[in-house]
Motif scaffolding. Structure first.
Motif, PDB file in Angstrom:
ATOM      1  N   HIS A   1       0.834  -1.203   0.000  1.00 26.98           N
ATOM      2  CA  HIS A   1       0.000   0.000   0.000  1.00 26.98           C
ATOM      3  C   HIS A   1       0.871   1.256   0.000  1.00 26.98           C
ATOM      4  N   HIS A   2       0.355   2.294  -0.647  1.00 29.49           N
ATOM      5  CA  HIS A   2       1.090   3.558  -0.749  1.00 29.49           C
ATOM      6  C   HIS A   2       0.181   4.715  -0.374  1.00 29.49           C
ATOM      7  N   LEU A   3       0.751   5.705   0.296  1.00 29.15           N
ATOM      8  CA  LEU A   3      -0.023   6.916   0.593  1.00 29.15           C
ATOM      9  C   LEU A   3       0.114   7.852  -0.592  1.00 29.15           C
ATOM     10  N   VAL A   4      -1.011   8.238  -1.190  1.00 26.83           N
ATOM     11  CA  VAL A   4      -0.962   9.111  -2.366  1.00 26.83           C
ATOM     12  C   VAL A   4      -1.822  10.345  -2.124  1.00 26.83           C
ATOM     13  N   ALA A   5      -1.497  11.416  -2.848  1.00 23.36           N
ATOM     14  CA  ALA A   5      -2.242  12.676  -2.712  1.00 23.36           C
ATOM     15  C   ALA A   5      -2.118  13.453  -4.014  1.00 23.36           C
ATOM     16  N   SER A   6      -2.877  14.521  -4.140  1.00 26.63           N
ATOM     17  CA  SER A   6      -2.792  15.311  -5.370  1.00 26.63           C
ATOM     18  C   SER A   6      -1.537  16.195  -5.334  1.00 26.63           C
ATOM     19  N   GLU A   7      -1.164  16.745  -6.490  1.00 29.67           N
ATOM     20  CA  GLU A   7       0.130  17.415  -6.658  1.00 29.67           C
ATOM     21  C   GLU A   7       0.454  18.444  -5.569  1.00 29.67           C
ATOM     22  N   GLY A   8      -0.497  19.285  -5.221  1.00 29.51           N
ATOM     23  CA  GLY A   8      -0.189  20.381  -4.292  1.00 29.51           C
ATOM     24  C   GLY A   8      -0.207  19.997  -2.818  1.00 29.51           C
ATOM     25  N   THR A   9      -0.487  18.737  -2.511  1.00 32.75           N
ATOM     26  CA  THR A   9      -0.685  18.321  -1.122  1.00 32.75           C
ATOM     27  C   THR A   9       0.586  17.700  -0.530  1.00 32.75           C
ATOM     28  N   GLY A  10       0.999  18.173   0.645  1.00 34.90           N
ATOM     29  CA  GLY A  10       2.093  17.537   1.372  1.00 34.90           C
ATOM     30  C   GLY A  10       1.531  16.723   2.525  1.00 34.90           C
ATOM     31  N   SER A  11       2.379  15.882   3.133  1.00 32.09           N
ATOM     32  CA  SER A  11       1.918  15.018   4.221  1.00 32.09           C
ATOM     33  C   SER A  11       1.245  15.819   5.339  1.00 32.09           C
TER      34      SER A  11
END
Lengths: 276, 276
Positions: A86-96
């Protein structure tokens, strides 16, 4: 013409990865939920299909078992085993640090429980129908949203991976099955899946049936029960054996089982999975 | 002081109904998800708890099985069987024709599939964590929202029932268990639940273990398998027997089983359910 292979979609699921492993040349067609995947083959929209059947942490995929037992004329033609990461993914402008809400399939959320508790103790966890659907919802969810999904789903939907391999357990494997109008010819290293049920509740009848398998020294790889849907406390048993249904020993054992039960269905014989 | 009984909440679930049936005098305390219900007892917040374990259409509640097998020191003290009926509910100003979106637990949506296809073919179906949570979400969802839930949930959250008994199958029963620090004394009509696993994959070992039960003419009410979580293809078997673990015949059978397996756990002996 390449094979048309239906899979449990949308694009980017672990099941799609299993389909690509099975036949890299196939034309992959997403369907959901699981009964619709099988229906795509039965109606001629696809030649074969691939669905998950069992995970090493969560157990059986009961929708697939119930489909095989109750609702489908298809046979198991192949099994595939894939490690699940599993991987944590987000949209381009989002940081952790921006993430306040995390979408994924409930199994994926559960399988990353320790990681989430450590890194995102205050984030809201929201259930999605699949890890790929989670990425779709995350992309609509703004800059505070993350998802747990495959790398492929991240790429397909234009997201980016923030963290790799966030699953808690390294023992996370899923077994998938390819369903088709016919099962597989013998290869010398095969398995056979069958199901059966009894009309009556005689003490020892299950033991007697399993005795037909045991006294022939046939390995029982798995036994599982599912409700008959008729009354509480009546079950259909699903059994996986080592060997092909066309070999004399297995054929004889299955004929003996068939003689003792009220319902009997061979779900298919197929090559035992070995890592490519 | 009345008994403090934790249940799978929020208020208005079928599990709360089971708790009220078990002890109408109890102080009912909602917890979720299932591991938190058991933890409420283990930490002393509650005396006992009630959770669903099996439905006649959907099969086992695997979260409850895994809790009993892996994570809990509690024993099964009682079983309860309830017919499950579903109702379409909505907020005061909403009529059937206004509904465009319907919330419920995925099992409830599945169990009302024919009704929904006939009456609400174009409505969006949205998954909730419980039927009671579905009513809470529906109440926030405006005048186009409906939910499938219990009558009690409808009353608790200030909704109204639009249609009663919308489930497709009349054979919809759920078995619940009461978990407590100790199991139940013998009553003369009891069941015992155990689980066990093997280290090795010897053909026939499950058959041999079941033989200890069958040759004593003890009825095997249920057998189920769950993953060990260690590797794919290794299982923990859960077995329900007729009889109490303190009676000589059952005690002897269980001792023989224990001698053949690598892991063995008695989950409890408890009175067989009979309708009050």
């Amino acid at each position: 013409m390449s094979k048309r292979l239906a899979f449990l979609g949308p694009a980017g699921t672990h099941t799609e990865q299993a389909g690509l492993l099975y036949d890299p040349e196939a034309t992959l067609l997403p369907f959901a939920p699981i009964p619709a995947v099988a229906a795509a083959v039965e109606s001629g929209l696809a030649d074969e299909c691939v669905v998950p059947i069992e995970n090493s942490l969560e157990g059986s995929v009961t929708d697939t078992l119930d489909l095989l037992v109750h609702d489908s004329t298809l046979s198991i033609r192949q099994e595939l085993v894939l490690p699940i990461s599993h991987h944590l993914v987000a949209s381009e402008g989002t940081g952790s640090r921006d993430i306040r809400i995390i979408y994924s399939h409930p199994h994926a959320l559960a399988q990353c429980r320790s990681y989430l508790a450590e890194h995102f103790p205050d984030s809201e966890l929201v259930a999605s129908l699949s890890t790929a659907a989670a990425v779709q919802e995350m992309m609509k969810g703004g800059l505070e949203a993350g998802a747990i999904a495959t790398e492929r789903a991240s790429a397909i939907y234009g997201a980016k991976v923030l963290a790799n391999g966030i699953e808690d357990s390294p023992n996370n494997l899923t077994r998938f099955v390819v369903l088709a109008p016919t099962d597989h010819a013998p290869t010398g290293s095969d398995k056979t899946s069958v199901c059966f049920s009894f009309d009556e509740d005689a003490p020892g009848i299950l033991h007697s049936v399993l005795g037909e398998i045991a006294r022939r020294k046939i390995n029982l790889a798995k036994i599982e029960s599912r409700p008959t849907r008729e009354s509480l406390g009546r079950y259909i048993f699903l059994v996986d054996l080592d060997g092909h249904r066309e070999t004399p020993l297995i054929k004889e054992a299955l004929d003996s089982v068939r003689g003792q039960v009220s319902m009997f269905k061979i779900l298919g014989s197929y090559p035992r999975y070995s890592r490519p």
